[in-house]
Structure formats: C-alpha cells, structure tokens
Design a protein around this motif. Structure first.
Motif, PDB file in Angstrom:
ATOM      1  N   GLN C  65       0.928  -1.195  -0.088  1.00  0.00           N
ATOM      2  CA  GLN C  65       0.009  -0.147  -0.162  1.00  0.00           C
ATOM      3  C   GLN C  65       0.981   1.254   0.072  1.00  0.00           C
ATOM      4  O   GLN C  65       0.685   2.208  -0.715  1.00  0.00           O
ATOM      5  CB  GLN C  65      -0.870   0.025   1.352  1.00  0.00           C
ATOM      6  N   VAL C  66       1.676   1.353   0.945  1.00  0.00           N
ATOM      7  CA  VAL C  66       2.743   2.505   1.261  1.00  0.00           C
ATOM      8  C   VAL C  66       3.484   2.838  -0.303  1.00  0.00           C
ATOM      9  O   VAL C  66       3.491   3.655  -0.803  1.00  0.00           O
ATOM     10  CB  VAL C  66       3.705   2.319   1.969  1.00  0.00           C
ATOM     11  N   LYS C  67       3.891   1.924  -0.801  1.00  0.00           N
ATOM     12  CA  LYS C  67       4.667   1.719  -2.351  1.00  0.00           C
ATOM     13  C   LYS C  67       3.820   2.169  -3.470  1.00  0.00           C
ATOM     14  O   LYS C  67       4.354   2.832  -4.567  1.00  0.00           O
ATOM     15  CB  LYS C  67       5.472   0.366  -2.485  1.00  0.00           C
ATOM     16  N   SER C  68       2.334   1.931  -3.315  1.00  0.00           N
ATOM     17  CA  SER C  68       1.396   2.225  -4.369  1.00  0.00           C
ATOM     18  C   SER C  68       0.656   3.370  -3.983  1.00  0.00           C
ATOM     19  O   SER C  68      -0.354   3.914  -4.491  1.00  0.00           O
ATOM     20  CB  SER C  68       0.776   1.044  -4.692  1.00  0.00           C
ATOM     21  N   GLY C  69       1.120   4.398  -3.075  1.00  0.00           N
ATOM     22  CA  GLY C  69       0.451   5.422  -2.930  1.00  0.00           C
ATOM     23  C   GLY C  69      -0.620   5.530  -2.086  1.00  0.00           C
ATOM     24  O   GLY C  69      -1.234   6.446  -1.819  1.00  0.00           O
ATOM     25  N   GLN C  70      -0.908   4.270  -1.272  1.00  0.00           N
ATOM     26  CA  GLN C  70      -2.115   4.231  -0.371  1.00  0.00           C
ATOM     27  C   GLN C  70      -1.574   4.567   1.144  1.00  0.00           C
ATOM     28  O   GLN C  70      -2.145   3.786   1.973  1.00  0.00           O
ATOM     29  CB  GLN C  70      -2.828   2.845  -0.734  1.00  0.00           C
ATOM     30  N   GLU C  71      -0.786   5.579   1.520  1.00  0.00           N
ATOM     31  CA  GLU C  71      -0.370   5.647   2.490  1.00  0.00           C
ATOM     32  C   GLU C  71      -1.543   5.715   3.688  1.00  0.00           C
ATOM     33  O   GLU C  71      -1.541   5.122   4.678  1.00  0.00           O
ATOM     34  CB  GLU C  71       0.626   6.907   2.876  1.00  0.00           C
ATOM     35  N   ASP C  72      -2.554   6.707   3.182  1.00  0.00           N
ATOM     36  CA  ASP C  72      -3.532   6.922   4.194  1.00  0.00           C
ATOM     37  C   ASP C  72      -4.290   5.796   4.648  1.00  0.00           C
ATOM     38  O   ASP C  72      -4.610   5.491   5.791  1.00  0.00           O
ATOM     39  CB  ASP C  72      -4.494   8.188   3.530  1.00  0.00           C
TER      40      ASP C  72
END
Lengths: 86, 86, 86, 86
Positions: C65-72
């Motif tokens: 998730q973090v690597k694909s921009g879904q940090e939130d």
C-alpha cells in the motif's frame, strides 16, 4: 510536528498534575475505589497520548522507512508497539 | 496500612519523575517508538500500584463490608474496578 | 502465505475445541474461577492469532500500500487495529 | 443460577459459531484487517461472559467464603482473576 509536540507536552503536564493529585489522595486516606478509578483515568490519558504518538510515527517515520528500503525495521517496530503491555 | 501508604507514595513519586522524563524526551525529539515504550512502562507502573491498592481494598474494606451486610456495595465496586479501562 | 493460512486454521480449530470445552465446564457446574481462567486462556489464544495476522498484514499488504501511494489507507487501518478493544 | 447457566451456554454457542466463521474467512482469503476486527469481536464476547461469571462468583461464592472464614481464599482468587491477561 512542532504543534503536535507542544500538545503532547501539555497533556503530560496535566498527567503530572494528576499523579501529584493521587499522592494527595493517598496522604488524605481517600477511599481505595476512588484512588483506583483515578489511577485508571491517568492510564487512559497515557494511552491516548500513545495513540497520538503512534499516529504521528506511522505518518512520518514509517512511510519514510518503507520508501527507503527499511521495511523490516518499520514492521518489527510496529509489532513491538502493538505488543506492549496494555 | 501506614507502611502500605508510604510505599504507594514512593511509587507515585517515581511515576511523577517518569512523566517529567517523558516531557524531556519529547522536547529533545526522542524517537517515537522509544517514547511509546516509555509511556507504556509508566502505565505498567500505575497498573502495579492498582493491584496493590485492590489487594488492600479486598483485605480490609471488602471483608468488613460483607460482614456488616453491605454485600451489594462490595460486589458492585469490585465489578466497577474490574471493568475499568485497561 | 498458504502455510500461514493453514497454521491459522489449525489454531482456530483448537480454539473452537476450547470453546466447546467451556460449554461442558458450565454444564458440569465447574468452579467459576476455573471457568474464567479458561475463557481468559481462549482470549490469549485469539490475541496470539491476531499478532500473527497483523505481522503478515504489515509484511505484505501495508508495504504494498505504501509503495503504491495508499499511505492513508495503510495508516488508518493500522491505527484501527491498534485501538481495537483489548 | 440455572437461568444464568443457560444464558452462558447460549453465548458460548454463538462464540463457537463466530470461531467457525473465522475459519471460513481465512479459507476464503478475507482481508487481514477484517479478520483481526472479527477476532477482536470474539474476544470482547468472551470478556463479557467473564464479567457475567465474575458477577455471579462475587454474589454467590465470595460472600459465602467470607462469611465462613475463607477470606484468604476469596481475596487471592479475586486478585488472580483481576490479573489474568486482558
């Protein structure tokens, strides 16, 4: 971040006051159940502070760690925090 | 009982010091995970104090309450303490 | 992952057996303190399972998730799990 | 007491069903966060059951123990239950 820091210190000053209040309760022979209720309130205040710290840790440190290849450190530290005595 | 009281106050003074130590950690920008580990240690110290208080409550107040017909008060207060946020 | 899945199911089958054991204890009028000790053991077993699930969630889903921009999403779900009743 | 017993068994049968539901979730590769949310719900259900058991223990066994001179047993068992992993 600085604003967050200030709010955490304000919370801790309040908690420090509550801990001194507990000393007074014991000196004045307050009822045990009231003292336990109050120590439990102090623990809740500390827990709330931990939630704030964890949120800020996840939003800043962890994301940076994952993006810079420190996934293992990030994961093991979150698990460590999760398993801390509650 | 007086001895118990003194030992509880000593514990609380130590906890007060730990809370001040936490303020310093935040001011000095300590690592979030270290701060959370330390707040969790303070909560454990408060929990230990609660165990001591509860033991003394059961050994003195509760037994007196049950023997003098105040069973309902005794039971409802133990349940209240048991359900306090952990 | 498949191996992990199998081990989680084995744990859950054991927990299911413990829950049935509790029903038997109650039917046979076991001592309340023994029943509470046993329900507490079942809760610990569920907590261990959650630790395993969380570790696998962090190692697979969260990092992705973090690597694909879904940090939130990643952060808010970790906080949600952290705050779940303990 | 019998009525209480029946209600505890009904709760446990529901919990047993939830545990089987968890096995199915894992077999069907449900999202980790949903599984953890559900195991946490099962732990809450067990905790509620413990509250009921403890209340009935305090109202029956403990009062009888205190009145028949078994205070030490009563106190040490309440403390044991209080300290059980949460």
């Amino acid at each position: 971040m600085k604003k967050n820091q200030k709010s955490c210190i304000t919370r801790l000053k309040k908690i420090e006051g509550q801990v001194r209040g507990l000393q007074k309760m014991i000196e004045e022979d307050a009822y045990c159940v009231d003292i336990i209720t109050q120590t439990s309130a102090v623990r809740s205040a500390l827990k709330s502070l931990e939630n704030v710290m964890l949120e800020s840790h996840l939003q800043s440190c962890v994301i940076g760690q994952v993006k810079s290849g420190q996934e293992d450190k990030a994961v093991s530290e979150i698990l460590k925090v999760y398993k801390l005595k509650r």
